[in-house]
Enzyme design. Sequence first.
Site, PDB file in Angstrom:
ATOM      1  N   LYS A 230      27.862 -31.360  40.049  1.00  0.00           N
ATOM      2  CA  LYS A 230      28.861 -31.300  41.126  1.00  0.00           C
ATOM      3  C   LYS A 230      28.659 -30.074  42.013  1.00  0.00           C
ATOM      4  CE  LYS A 230      32.254 -31.358  38.185  1.00  0.00           C
ATOM      5  NZ  LYS A 230      31.456 -31.520  36.942  1.00  0.00           N
TER       6      LYS A 230
ATOM      7  N   HIS B 252      39.439 -30.606  37.094  1.00  0.00           N
ATOM      8  CA  HIS B 252      38.065 -30.109  37.053  1.00  0.00           C
ATOM      9  C   HIS B 252      37.233 -30.879  38.070  1.00  0.00           C
ATOM     10  CE1 HIS B 252      34.385 -28.422  35.517  1.00  0.00           C
ATOM     11  NE2 HIS B 252      33.895 -29.628  35.277  1.00  0.00           N
TER      12      HIS B 252
ATOM     13  N   ASP C 146      34.922 -25.927  40.575  1.00  0.00           N
ATOM     14  CA  ASP C 146      35.283 -25.861  39.159  1.00  0.00           C
ATOM     15  C   ASP C 146      36.741 -26.247  38.927  1.00  0.00           C
ATOM     16  OD1 ASP C 146      34.830 -25.524  36.446  1.00  0.00           O
ATOM     17  OD2 ASP C 146      35.476 -23.438  36.495  1.00  0.00           O
TER      18      ASP C 146
END
Length: 306
Positions: free
Chosen positions: A159, A138, A177
Amino acid sequence: MKSIQVQQLVEEFNLEVLAGEDHRERTITKSRTHRPGLEFIGYFDFFPMERVQILGKKEINYLHQLNEQERDIRIGNVVNYHPPCFIVTSDQDGLTYLKKYCHAEQIPLLRTKEATVDFMAKVDHYLTRKLAPEIAVHGVCMNVLGIGILIRGESGVGKSELAHTLLGRGHRLVADDIVVLKRLSHKTILGTHNDKNKEFLALRSVGLLNVVRAYGSRAFQDETRISLDIKLSKWEKDSLHNELEFETQYRDYMGVSVPSIEIQLQPGRDVAGLIEAAANNWYLQQQGYSAAEDFMNRIEWQDGDD
């Protein structure tokens, strides 16, 4: 163990099928090709039979020069090991005897117009990536200033928003992702997407953004070698960070150690700028320069003068 089918090679490199057309589901598990020159003269001690076998001009010309009986023996000895497939390069012909054996043993015989050395390099490159061990993590993968960076952090830490800011500064998105990491060698980790998330960036309150449609093809890169691992974390008031620390921290991915740093988030911090600074600093370190060591040497030199 990962594998691909011979049919995938046929499609990827537009190969002509000369024999064994009904057996293109045979699997390939090794990432390197092989030219069976020594095997045709009877030496099989180290024959990598699991590899794709490439027949270039040297191998085919050698077989052409043999009499029919000797040629049948030489070919039969190699074909009986049942490699995944044979590929003839340089569009060579006169292969009736090869077709006969491959058809009988149900082994695909393929042909390309490309020269042997160039073709082998392309196939090795393709197989290395297809068959490499991989994991999914992730995070976000970016190419910043030509340096592959994996950005990690808890969900909601920002992020993807950081990735969008970096895009605005001319850097490239690789994956958002879900980042697929592939181990190409004992010191190389490749970062890429999982096809489904290719070109997409998920932004909270905005939704999905196709970065190629929005910002052009230069905003996206298909893969990058991971040189830096950066963890984003929430600001901790009492945490200690020594800017003069010489020792590099590392994070392990499938046995490959990647330099790792942690960036703590705080309102007003230019995190994108810090990412760029980290990339520049990593590059200088690869050239043998350490800013921390340089600074300490200056301090010691000045103290010595005093």
